[in-house]
Design a protein around this motif. Structure first.
Motif, PDB file in Angstrom:
ATOM      1  N   TRP A  26      97.258  12.138  18.917  1.00 29.69           N
ATOM      2  CA  TRP A  26      97.892  12.213  17.753  1.00 29.69           C
ATOM      3  C   TRP A  26      98.887  11.457  17.442  1.00 29.69           C
ATOM      4  N   GLN A  75      98.453  19.114  16.526  1.00 30.71           N
ATOM      5  CA  GLN A  75      99.218  18.254  16.681  1.00 30.71           C
ATOM      6  C   GLN A  75      99.973  18.240  18.446  1.00 30.71           C
ATOM      7  N   TYR A 129      90.679  19.846   7.366  1.00 25.50           N
ATOM      8  CA  TYR A 129      91.490  19.863   5.833  1.00 25.50           C
ATOM      9  C   TYR A 129      90.720  17.853   5.094  1.00 25.50           C
ATOM     10  N   ARG A 185      99.718  26.381   9.122  1.00 25.45           N
ATOM     11  CA  ARG A 185     100.683  26.053   9.955  1.00 25.45           C
ATOM     12  C   ARG A 185     100.213  25.989  11.542  1.00 25.45           C
ATOM     13  N   SER A 197      97.711  26.534  13.469  1.00 31.12           N
ATOM     14  CA  SER A 197      97.007  25.675  13.782  1.00 31.12           C
ATOM     15  C   SER A 197      96.816  24.226  13.980  1.00 31.12           C
ATOM     16  N   CYS A 198      97.677  23.694  12.978  1.00 31.36           N
ATOM     17  CA  CYS A 198      97.981  22.751  12.643  1.00 31.36           C
ATOM     18  C   CYS A 198      98.612  21.977  14.031  1.00 31.36           C
ATOM     19  N   THR A 199     100.104  23.340  14.090  1.00 32.16           N
ATOM     20  CA  THR A 199     100.685  22.943  15.300  1.00 32.16           C
ATOM     21  C   THR A 199     100.461  22.907  16.642  1.00 32.16           C
ATOM     22  N   THR A 257     100.891  16.944   7.763  1.00 28.66           N
ATOM     23  CA  THR A 257     101.872  17.042   8.405  1.00 28.66           C
ATOM     24  C   THR A 257     102.430  18.361   8.538  1.00 28.66           C
ATOM     25  N   CYS A 258     102.336  18.747  10.644  1.00 32.90           N
ATOM     26  CA  CYS A 258     102.828  20.037  10.004  1.00 32.90           C
ATOM     27  C   CYS A 258     104.242  20.671  10.589  1.00 32.90           C
ATOM     28  N   ASP A 259     104.297  21.158   9.283  1.00 33.68           N
ATOM     29  CA  ASP A 259     105.790  21.262   9.143  1.00 33.68           C
ATOM     30  C   ASP A 259     106.299  22.730   8.781  1.00 33.68           C
ATOM     31  N   LEU A 318     103.607  23.548   5.380  1.00 37.31           N
ATOM     32  CA  LEU A 318     101.976  23.944   5.550  1.00 37.31           C
ATOM     33  C   LEU A 318     102.111  25.193   5.553  1.00 37.31           C
ATOM     34  N   LEU A 351      89.933  20.985  12.881  1.00 42.43           N
ATOM     35  CA  LEU A 351      91.278  20.140  11.924  1.00 42.43           C
ATOM     36  C   LEU A 351      91.165  19.469  10.479  1.00 42.43           C
TER      37      LEU A 351
END
Length: 849
Positions: free
Chosen positions: A328, A320, A295, A313, A315-317, A342-344, A347, A291
């Protein structure tokens, strides 16, 4: 009903005998109270004949009974729950014969806790175009008037120029309602603003806050502002992840490749250096590295129009919240200048953009290894097992992955490729565990997930020849025994038939055929003797023995209100065998409660049904037949320990102590000495020894969740957050669980981990509350400041008049390493020994006197 004091009666007799003039013997007094509390204002007089008493509010005559008050025959003005509208000047007028007399004016001040009564935007969430400003407003009410504090991304806004905002404040109602407006400059990234209202009233500090989530859309025009170039990756730090794939280099940086390579190295070093267990480290490292590298060096395919491909989003979530949930927050709170994504909702979702031909990158987190795809056994950790086993090792049914009930989780199929079309089959998403597992489709407390009985590939074919031989021999034995058994049973049946047939010479009727008969119950004629149960009662078997007829409950008065519904005092005749009438506290679930709330409500009852200890509130019954569902607990006459400690505080206002809601027993006073404080501490420790021995973690241990009754009997209550840990070291709560930060250690606040050791920390805070007479822990600090205070290694200061050895015990409870904290049995022994020592000293002092 309060009778006039002896002195007042004697004075009245003397005045009457001497034919004295009319006299007010007990005039009303000034009072300051909190809204919604009970209040009595007295007016007593003596004269030649029994005086008549009238009351005036702000000069207007009051009727005998109002919506919120009643004037008793004795002349006492009784408020059930004082409201802000009741404040003002009160006078009583006494009349006897032709004489009349007014009392001096008494001023009633009604204070109110702070409340944010309105906010705009109401939803607290806005999606804005890039480089756009916004106007946010909070209206707060409270008496005394509130103060407003704004924060940007958790940082208090003191210097408005530094944060690029303008704040305007004005009073809508003098000294009670404040309007605060925040104007932002043009925003270029997603930002959280928070307004916090605070006021200091007679009940202490009250705080309420609202958060505004401002999402800034990074559209195509925004991406064009970033000049860059697509080049093959030729570095070393992300070589194992990126190889020589084409990546985006940001030309706005002085040395694009070197700067991005250093950024990736800083983040990866931080991630690898976080102290944690081997299992958690192995789970995170590979996924976190993929990740971060994708990124910092986003994929870039178009050489002519270079644009970075953002992270997906999902993958990031996943990284995290699930795969690197320990590492994290440590990286986020570190001092390095580079930050994690920022995983919100800023994304893009891979499912939304794929349909539009605008891809995002999932960082190759979910690439399926075809060599590990199996259906009857699993390879390595079984991440790509795709069989149809849907039962756990102990035979419990699995919950569907697409559902979030009864077990809440953050592993939806749209995040994990291996969970798509997985029904309720056993899987191991993200290779989190040693093999395939599933959530248990059950509401039983302590049952959340379990491994499945699936063999590892290579183990399922052990000793096939022996099994085959055993199978043939078993089949032969079963065949012979079965044939003999069938013959014997057939012979017995024929003999019995002939015996019965010869003895009974009666007419035979054929039964009505049932096999193919279909009956629609809804179409049958109405009959009041029968009814159709639309939703059968699915009560936990532990609670069925506690069912109590709801029609037998005798309501007395309301006690409080919660998210689940009402709590009221009542009588429950014959709920205990040895007592015909028992006072109970009834916890009633509101009728529109969600399924999750109802499950939590029943789970708390199931937990309480297991407990039997003198310092744990006793569960007495449940009303599950019909609605609403009610839980019945023993009634604790003095309410929660926090309120009782405040009332007993030497500094507490006299009028609050005068108007407490419970009745004092003969000879009882509203004061606590050191022995009483130690007695309370000892009882709570005893209850926690019992819970810890049963492997239960309370998770919300505080004086507000302890109840007190006659003779200072203290019992632990409110098990809405309790969990059974059994052999697990920690319970990890969901993000939806509210964390009582001021009572929690850092491992619970930062990593959402709860254990018996975190309860020990909370017990240390309870000791602090007991000896500070229920001051708010870390009073004057915001939640964010409390967390920073703890990170700096600081502790709560010793409360006034607290023995040093008790404060030393608190400090041991607040050890940074959970393993260094004392066990509850040791805490109980220490507190008991000190309590016994104080009792012996008191006995000795009395004997010497």
């Amino acid at each position: 009903m309060r009778k006039p004091g002896g002195a007042a009666l004697i004075l009245g007799f003397i005045l009457s005998f001497c034919s004295a003039d009319l006299v007010i013997t007990r005039p009303p007094k000034n009072a300051t109270v909190l809204e919604d509390t009970r209040l009595l204002m007295h007016c007593e007089a003596a004269g030649n004949s029994k005086p008549r008493i009238k009351w005036f509010h702000n000069g207007d005559l009051m009727s005998r009974i109002g919506t919120n008050y009643k004037i008793r025959n004795t002349g006492t003005l009784r408020f059930r729950q004082v409201k802000v509208a009741d404040r003002g000047v009160y006078r009583c007028k006494v009349e006897s014969g032709k004489e009349s007399l007014f009392s001096d004016p008494a001023h009633l001040v009604v204070e109110a806790e702070v409340e944010i009564i309105k906010q705009t935007p109401e939803s607290g969430k806005l999606i804005l175009p890039y480089n756009t400003g916004v106007r946010l407003t909070c209206w707060a009410a409270g008496i005394p008037g509130p103060k407003m504090q704004w924060r940007k991304n958790g940082v208090s806004i003191i210097d408005v120029e530094e944060h690029g905002v303008v704040i305007e404040e004005k009073w809508i109602a003098p000294d009670s309602i404040l309007s605060s407006v925040l104007h932002t400059g043009n925003l270029t990234e997603t930002t959280n603003f928070e307004c916090e209202a605070v006021n200091q009233n007679i009940g202490g500090d009250s705080v309420q806050s609202k958060v505004f989530n401002i999402i800034v859309r990074q559209n195509e025009d925004t991406n064009k502002r970033t000049s860059g170039i697509c080049l093959p990756y030729n570095g070393t730090r992300c070589a194992s992840v990126l190889g020589t794939s084409t990546v985006f280099l940001n030309l706005s940086q002085p040395t694009p490749f070197e700067d991005q390579e250093k950024m990736a190295a800083d983040l990866l070093d931080q991630m690898f250096n976080v102290e944690t267990t081997k299992t958690i480290r192995e789970r995170c490292n590979g996924h976190g590295e993929k990740l971060i590298c994708n990124y910092v060096f986003p994929p870039c395919e178009n050489y002519l129009n270079p644009k970075p491909v953002p992270l997906c989003r999902e993958s990031c979530t996943a990284v995290q919240d699930l795969l690197c949930y320990v590492q994290w927050p440590v990286i986020q709170n570190s001092n390095i200048h580079v930050k994690l994504p920022t995983c919100d909702n800023t994304l893009p979702s891979k499912w939304e953009l794929e349909a539009e031909g605008q891809p995002c990158t999932d960082a190759n987190l979910f690439d399926r290894d075809q060599t590990e795809v199996t259906s009857h056994c699993y390879v390595d950790q079984g991440r790509w097992y795709n069989g149809t086993v849907n039962m756990t090792k102990s035979g419990k049914p699995c919950q569907q992955w697409s559902l979030n009930y009864p077990q809440k989780h953050k592993r939806p199929p749209d995040v994990y490729e291996e969970l798509r079309d997985s029904e309720n089959y056993c899987r191991n998403p993200g290779a989190e565990e040693e093999g395939p597992w599933c959530y248990i489709d059950s509401n039983v407390p302590g049952e959340r997930w379990e491994m499945c009985d699936i063999p590892a590939c290579g183990e399922e074919m052990e000793s096939p020849k022996e099994e085959l031989k055993m199978s043939w021999s078993t089949i032969l034995i079963i065949t012979v025994v079965g044939s003999v058994g069938v013959f014997v049973l057939g012979f017995v049946a024929i003999v019995c038939y002939h015996i019965v047939y010869n003895k009974r010479k009666v007419v035979r009727y054929k039964n009505t055929p049932q096999d193919d008969l279909e009956i629609d119950i809804q179409k049958l004629p109405a009959n009041m003797s029968y009814h159709v149960v639309e939703e059968p009662i699915r009560l936990n078997p532990k609670l069925q023995a506690f069912e109590y007829p709801r029609n037998d409950i005798i309501y007395i008065k309301d006690i409080g209100q919660g998210a689940f519904g009402r709590v009221f005092k009542a009588k429950a005749p014959n709920i205990l065998k040895h007592d015909e009438e028992v006072y109970v506290a009834v916890k009633m679930l509101k009728e529109d409660a969600s399924d999750d709330l109802q499950a939590d409500f029943e789970r708390e009852a199931s937990l309480m049904a297991e407990f039997d200890h003198p310092n744990i509130v006793k569960f007495l019954g449940v009303c599950a037949i019909g609605k609403p569902m009610c839980l019945l607990f023993e009634f604790m006459s003095k309410g929660d320990l926090n309120d009782y400690l405040r009332i007993c505080s030497p500094e507490m206002y006299m009028n609050v102590r005068k108007h407490h809601t419970f009745q004092l027993r003969e000879g009882e006073t509203l004061s606590l000495d050191l022995i009483d404080q130690m007695d309370i501490s000892q009882q709570i420790a005893a209850g926690m020894v019992y819970l810890s021995e049963k492997s239960y973690v309370h998770r919300d241990l505080a004086t507000r969740n302890c109840l007190i009754s006659d003779n200072l009997t203290v019992k632990i209550s409110d098990f809405g957050l309790a969990r059974s840990v059994h052999r697990l070291e920690y319970y990890k709560g969901s993000d939806n669980d509210a964390i009582p930060i001021r009572w929690m250690p850092l491992e619970s606040i930062l990593y959402n981990k709860f254990s018996v050791e975190s309860d020990v920390w909370s017990y240390g805070v309870i000791l602090w509350e007991i000896f500070s007479f229920a001051l708010q822990p870390y009073y004057g600090m915001t939640h964010e400041e409390v967390v920073e205070y703890l990170k700096d290694g600081k502790n709560l200061v010793c409360p006034e008049n607290t023995p040093q050895q008790i404060y030393d015990l608190m400090l041991k409870c607040w050890s940074r390493k959970p393993s260094h904290r004392p066990k509850f049995q040791m805490l109980y022994n220490s507190v008991s020994a000190f309590h016994e020592e104080l009792l012996k000293k008191r006995t000795k002092d009395i004997s010497e006197v």
